[in-house]
Design a protein around this motif. Structure first.
Motif, PDB file in Angstrom:
ATOM      1  N   SER A 193      -3.886  37.673 117.186  1.00 42.58           N
ATOM      2  CA  SER A 193      -4.644  38.760 116.563  1.00 42.58           C
ATOM      3  C   SER A 193      -3.748  39.924 116.169  1.00 42.58           C
ATOM      4  CB  SER A 193      -5.734  39.238 117.528  1.00 42.58           C
ATOM      5  OG  SER A 193      -5.151  39.819 118.688  1.00 42.58           O
ATOM      6  N   VAL A 194      -2.586  40.024 116.780  1.00 39.33           N
ATOM      7  CA  VAL A 194      -1.657  41.119 116.458  1.00 39.33           C
ATOM      8  C   VAL A 194      -1.020  40.899 115.083  1.00 39.33           C
ATOM      9  CG1 VAL A 194       0.429  42.345 117.191  1.00 39.33           C
ATOM     10  CG2 VAL A 194      -1.195  41.495 118.901  1.00 39.33           C
ATOM     11  N   TYR A 195      -0.703  39.621 114.782  1.00 38.64           N
ATOM     12  CA  TYR A 195      -0.101  39.293 113.487  1.00 38.64           C
ATOM     13  C   TYR A 195      -0.557  37.888 113.108  1.00 38.64           C
ATOM     14  CZ  TYR A 195       3.510  38.239 109.985  1.00 38.64           C
ATOM     15  OH  TYR A 195       4.169  37.869 108.839  1.00 38.64           O
ATOM     16  N   ARG A 196      -1.606  37.814 112.296  1.00 37.67           N
ATOM     17  CA  ARG A 196      -2.233  36.523 112.006  1.00 37.67           C
ATOM     18  C   ARG A 196      -1.390  35.626 111.108  1.00 37.67           C
ATOM     19  NH1 ARG A 196      -8.531  38.479 110.996  1.00 37.67           N
ATOM     20  NH2 ARG A 196      -8.834  39.323 113.103  1.00 37.67           N
ATOM     21  N   ALA A 197      -0.456  36.187 110.362  1.00 36.24           N
ATOM     22  CA  ALA A 197       0.373  35.376 109.451  1.00 36.24           C
ATOM     23  C   ALA A 197       1.589  34.775 110.149  1.00 36.24           C
ATOM     24  CB  ALA A 197       0.822  36.241 108.268  1.00 36.24           C
ATOM     25  N   GLN A 198       1.676  34.976 111.452  1.00 31.92           N
ATOM     26  CA  GLN A 198       2.844  34.459 112.173  1.00 31.92           C
ATOM     27  C   GLN A 198       2.908  32.935 112.104  1.00 31.92           C
ATOM     28  OE1 GLN A 198       2.306  34.237 116.673  1.00 31.92           O
ATOM     29  NE2 GLN A 198       0.911  35.922 116.156  1.00 31.92           N
ATOM     30  N   ARG A 199       4.107  32.399 112.200  1.00 31.00           N
ATOM     31  CA  ARG A 199       4.301  30.952 112.145  1.00 31.00           C
ATOM     32  C   ARG A 199       5.045  30.446 113.378  1.00 31.00           C
ATOM     33  NH1 ARG A 199       0.747  31.210 109.676  1.00 31.00           N
ATOM     34  NH2 ARG A 199       0.258  30.676 107.518  1.00 31.00           N
ATOM     35  N   GLY A 200       4.929  31.202 114.449  1.00 25.59           N
ATOM     36  CA  GLY A 200       5.587  30.785 115.691  1.00 25.59           C
ATOM     37  C   GLY A 200       4.569  30.646 116.803  1.00 25.59           C
ATOM     38  N   GLU A 201       5.063  30.583 118.009  1.00 28.18           N
ATOM     39  CA  GLU A 201       4.180  30.493 119.159  1.00 28.18           C
ATOM     40  C   GLU A 201       4.885  31.074 120.380  1.00 28.18           C
ATOM     41  OE1 GLU A 201       4.181  26.206 120.882  1.00 28.18           O
ATOM     42  OE2 GLU A 201       4.326  25.997 118.709  1.00 28.18           O
ATOM     43  N   THR A 202       4.093  31.504 121.346  1.00 28.27           N
ATOM     44  CA  THR A 202       4.652  32.049 122.585  1.00 28.27           C
ATOM     45  C   THR A 202       5.135  30.904 123.452  1.00 28.27           C
ATOM     46  OG1 THR A 202       3.093  33.886 122.472  1.00 28.27           O
ATOM     47  CG2 THR A 202       4.160  33.475 124.597  1.00 28.27           C
ATOM     48  N   CYS A 203       6.318  31.046 123.991  1.00 24.37           N
ATOM     49  CA  CYS A 203       6.866  30.005 124.864  1.00 24.37           C
ATOM     50  C   CYS A 203       7.010  30.482 126.307  1.00 24.37           C
ATOM     51  CB  CYS A 203       8.228  29.544 124.344  1.00 24.37           C
ATOM     52  SG  CYS A 203       8.136  28.710 122.754  1.00 24.37           S
ATOM     53  N   LEU A 204       6.927  31.781 126.517  1.00 28.41           N
ATOM     54  CA  LEU A 204       7.088  32.310 127.872  1.00 28.41           C
ATOM     55  C   LEU A 204       6.411  33.676 127.950  1.00 28.41           C
ATOM     56  CD1 LEU A 204       8.490  31.781 130.617  1.00 28.41           C
ATOM     57  CD2 LEU A 204      10.472  33.007 129.744  1.00 28.41           C
ATOM     58  N   LEU A 205       5.610  33.891 128.968  1.00 28.35           N
ATOM     59  CA  LEU A 205       5.027  35.212 129.185  1.00 28.35           C
ATOM     60  C   LEU A 205       4.906  35.439 130.687  1.00 28.35           C
ATOM     61  CD1 LEU A 205       1.168  35.212 128.625  1.00 28.35           C
ATOM     62  CD2 LEU A 205       2.466  33.108 128.661  1.00 28.35           C
TER      63      LEU A 205
ATOM     64  N   GLY B 118      -2.114  31.916 120.289  1.00 32.87           N
ATOM     65  CA  GLY B 118      -1.375  32.156 119.048  1.00 32.87           C
ATOM     66  C   GLY B 118      -2.288  32.140 117.835  1.00 32.87           C
ATOM     67  N   ALA B 119      -1.693  32.358 116.664  1.00 29.92           N
ATOM     68  CA  ALA B 119      -2.441  32.344 115.408  1.00 29.92           C
ATOM     69  C   ALA B 119      -2.665  30.909 114.942  1.00 29.92           C
ATOM     70  CB  ALA B 119      -1.683  33.130 114.343  1.00 29.92           C
ATOM     71  N   VAL B 120      -3.817  30.693 114.267  1.00 30.87           N
ATOM     72  CA  VAL B 120      -4.102  29.363 113.700  1.00 30.87           C
ATOM     73  C   VAL B 120      -3.108  29.103 112.574  1.00 30.87           C
ATOM     74  CG1 VAL B 120      -5.813  27.956 112.499  1.00 30.87           C
ATOM     75  CG2 VAL B 120      -6.526  29.521 114.315  1.00 30.87           C
TER      76      VAL B 120
ATOM     77  N   PRO C 179      -1.772  27.241 118.735  1.00 34.34           N
ATOM     78  CA  PRO C 179      -0.898  27.106 119.914  1.00 34.34           C
ATOM     79  C   PRO C 179      -1.318  28.037 121.052  1.00 34.34           C
ATOM     80  CG  PRO C 179       0.226  28.348 118.196  1.00 34.34           C
ATOM     81  CD  PRO C 179      -1.084  27.898 117.611  1.00 34.34           C
ATOM     82  N   LEU C 180      -1.375  27.476 122.249  1.00 31.07           N
ATOM     83  CA  LEU C 180      -1.656  28.265 123.457  1.00 31.07           C
ATOM     84  C   LEU C 180      -0.503  28.049 124.438  1.00 31.07           C
ATOM     85  CD1 LEU C 180      -4.667  27.665 122.292  1.00 31.07           C
ATOM     86  CD2 LEU C 180      -5.392  28.229 124.597  1.00 31.07           C
ATOM     87  N   CYS C 181      -0.049  29.123 125.031  1.00 31.82           N
ATOM     88  CA  CYS C 181       0.974  29.028 126.082  1.00 31.82           C
ATOM     89  C   CYS C 181       0.306  29.319 127.423  1.00 31.82           C
ATOM     90  CB  CYS C 181       2.112  30.027 125.831  1.00 31.82           C
ATOM     91  SG  CYS C 181       3.383  29.999 127.118  1.00 31.82           S
ATOM     92  N   ILE C 182       0.414  28.355 128.325  1.00 30.23           N
ATOM     93  CA  ILE C 182      -0.174  28.498 129.662  1.00 30.23           C
ATOM     94  C   ILE C 182       0.960  28.678 130.658  1.00 30.23           C
ATOM     95  CG2 ILE C 182      -1.640  27.430 131.410  1.00 30.23           C
ATOM     96  CD1 ILE C 182      -2.801  25.674 129.120  1.00 30.23           C
ATOM     97  N   ALA C 183       1.039  29.846 131.277  1.00 37.51           N
ATOM     98  CA  ALA C 183       2.062  30.114 132.300  1.00 37.51           C
ATOM     99  C   ALA C 183       1.378  30.130 133.663  1.00 37.51           C
ATOM    100  CB  ALA C 183       2.752  31.451 132.037  1.00 37.51           C
TER     101      ALA C 183
END
Length: 501
Positions: free
Chosen positions: A224-236, A249-251, A274-278
């Motif tokens: 929701s912060v940047y919908r045009a992103q083309r990456g994903e979270t890998c660590l939080l 992440g963004a669709v 993409p969803l990152c589950i920590a």
């Protein structure tokens, strides 16, 4: 040599919000053994149902994708309650406890109108439907407008400091007080009339520490912060004592492996979220988040269920219609894939025919070249063999003449050698006979000399015998005479043999 100095453009001292974030994230990375898993569901059909969900809805009743994902995550947590837990762990004594909660309180970072970030605790989402979630978040946004961020955060920080003091963390408490109340890093809060007026605002019209205290799990919607992103979270980071954190992440459109009606795998462009589950490895292993993932898989596979999560619900007939429509879309999608496959198969067949024709042409040209090359090689081979036969005949003729000449020379040489050998043998025989005759003559002379000597001895012995007139002397004289006669006979025989030779 002088060092290059970097020129500062600005210095920003941590405000209370950044201090709290820095403190909590530092504690997280210092104490929590993180494990992350990236989950990438196909949400193509889900996004169609999401758009349908908001049809004919007034703006204030529309469900945001963020709210819908919160509801889906809540459904996943219901299927996997261990993820909705807090942990207590004493490293010194190696003792730990995991506390699972009935209520699902989601800590969700929100970007405020001022651009600042604040983590809001969305209380008791376990039993809320989508409309209730929409109303709750709308009320939070309403109260944010009347909230002084520094003031409410200071209340939380003060509460955390007092809790630490109760736990005997005196040193930590002193450091926090010094850091927040002294020098240029002092936290500025309301005072005087301004503070009095602020606290006159009813608590149900502004945020309180209850709204930003620790939840049972953290969900951060990065998309929701940047919908045009083309990456994903890998660590939080996981905020202790929570044991889980989820980043949404963004669709995005991505190539996905799908299975067609024929059971064949193929690549298709689908929408993926993409969803990152920590999770805290002290509390959970991967197997313990599988029920959560499976529940989300079920929802994304049959997304019409989201229509049942509203106040009005949905009739069985309408649900059946939605399901039929989804199945029809999937069938059309399969048909379009089949048409695309047929087109690609035709293109592949045409390309294969072209390649085969090109290959046949090249093979014919190659065969023609090889035949010409073979004929040329055969002709050259015949010529070479004829030339070789001629040279072999000439060589055989030369070899025969050379052998005949060699035999003649060897015969002449043998004849000469035979004559020479015969002459040599004759000379050797004559020389040998001469030497043997000379030797026999010398031996005869030697024998006569010996015989004469023997006679002289015999005569001497006889005379001596006469003088002494003894039998013994007589006998010796007789033996001497016999020896002399024997030697004389030998000398005569030797001389005879020498004469015969």
């Amino acid at each position: 040599m002088a060092k290059n100095k970097m020129k500062k453009t600005n210095t920003i001292h941590f405000g209370i919000q950044r201090k709290i974030v820095a403190n909590m994230t530092t504690e997280s990375w210092a104490n929590v053994p993180h494990v992350t898993y990236n989950y990438e569901p196909d949400v193509t059909e889900f996004m169609i149902e999401y758009k349908r969900l908001n049809e004919d809805c007034p703006p204030e009743k529309k469900v945001t994708l963020n709210t819908l994902m919160l509801k889906i995550i809540v459904e996943g947590l219901k299927a996997d309650p261990i993820m909705n837990s807090h942990i207590e762990f004493d490293r010194k004594l190696v003792r730990g406890e995991i506390h699972t909660f009935e209520n699902i309180d989601i800590s969700m970072p929100m970007v405020l109108p001022s651009g600042e970030m604040m983590t809001i605790n969305l209380h008791n989402f376990e039993n809320k439907n989508l409309d209730e979630m929409v109303s709750y978040i709308a009320d939070v946004n309403r109260r944010v407008a009347n909230t002084n961020l520094d003031e409410v955060m200071f209340d939380v920080s003060l509460d955390n400091t007092l809790t630490a003091l109760k736990q005997g963390k005196i040193k930590q408490t002193l450091y926090r007080l010094i850091g927040s109340k002294t020098g240029k890093h002092k936290v500025k809060t309301l005072s005087g009339k301004e503070k009095s007026n602020y606290y006159k605002i009813p608590e149900n019209d502004r945020l309180t520490k209850h709204d930003i205290e620790q939840g049972t799990i953290t969900v951060s919607n990065i998309g929701s912060v940047y919908r045009a992103q083309r990456g994903e979270t890998c660590l939080l980071e996981i905020v202790p004592p929570q044991v889980c954190a989820i980043a949404v992440g963004a669709v995005q459109d991505k190539p996905v492996v799908v299975v067609n009606e024929a059971g064949e795998k193929e690549i298709a462009i689908r929408q993926v979220m993409p969803l990152c589950i920590a999770f805290d490895h002290r509390a959970l292993d991967f197997g313990e988040i599988v029920p959560f993932i499976k529940r989300l898989d079920e929802i994304f596979a049959a997304p019409e269920i989201i229509h049942t999560w509203r106040n009005t619900g949905i009739s069985e007939e309408h649900m059946a219609e939605i399901k039929v429509e989804r199945e029809q879309r999937e069938a059309k999608y399969e048909q379009s894939k089949e048409r695309e496959k047929a087109r690609k198969d035709a293109e592949k067949a045409a390309e294969k025919a072209r390649r085969d024709a090109e290959k046949a042409r090249k093979d014919a040209e190659k065969a023609e070249r090889e035949a010409a090359e073979k004929a040329k090689k055969a002709d050259e081979k015949v010529k070479k063999e004829a030339e070789k036969a001629r040279k072999d005949a000439e060589k055989a003729e030369r070899d025969a003449a050379e052998k005949a000449e060699k035999a003649r020379r060897e015969a002449e040489k043998a004849k000469i050698e035979a004559v020479a050998k015969a002459e040599k043998a004759k000379r050797d025989a004559e020389e040998k006979a001469r030497k043997e005759s000379e030797k026999a003559r010398k031996e005869a002379e030697k024998a006569r000399a010996k015989a004469a000597e023997a006679k002289a001895k015999a005569e001497k012995a006889r005379k001596a015998a006469e003088e002494i007139k003894t039998d013994k002397a007589e006998k010796a004289a007789q033996e001497a005479e016999k020896e002399a006669e024997k030697d004389e006979a030998i000398a005569e025989q030797t001389e005879k043999e020498a004469n015969n030779k």
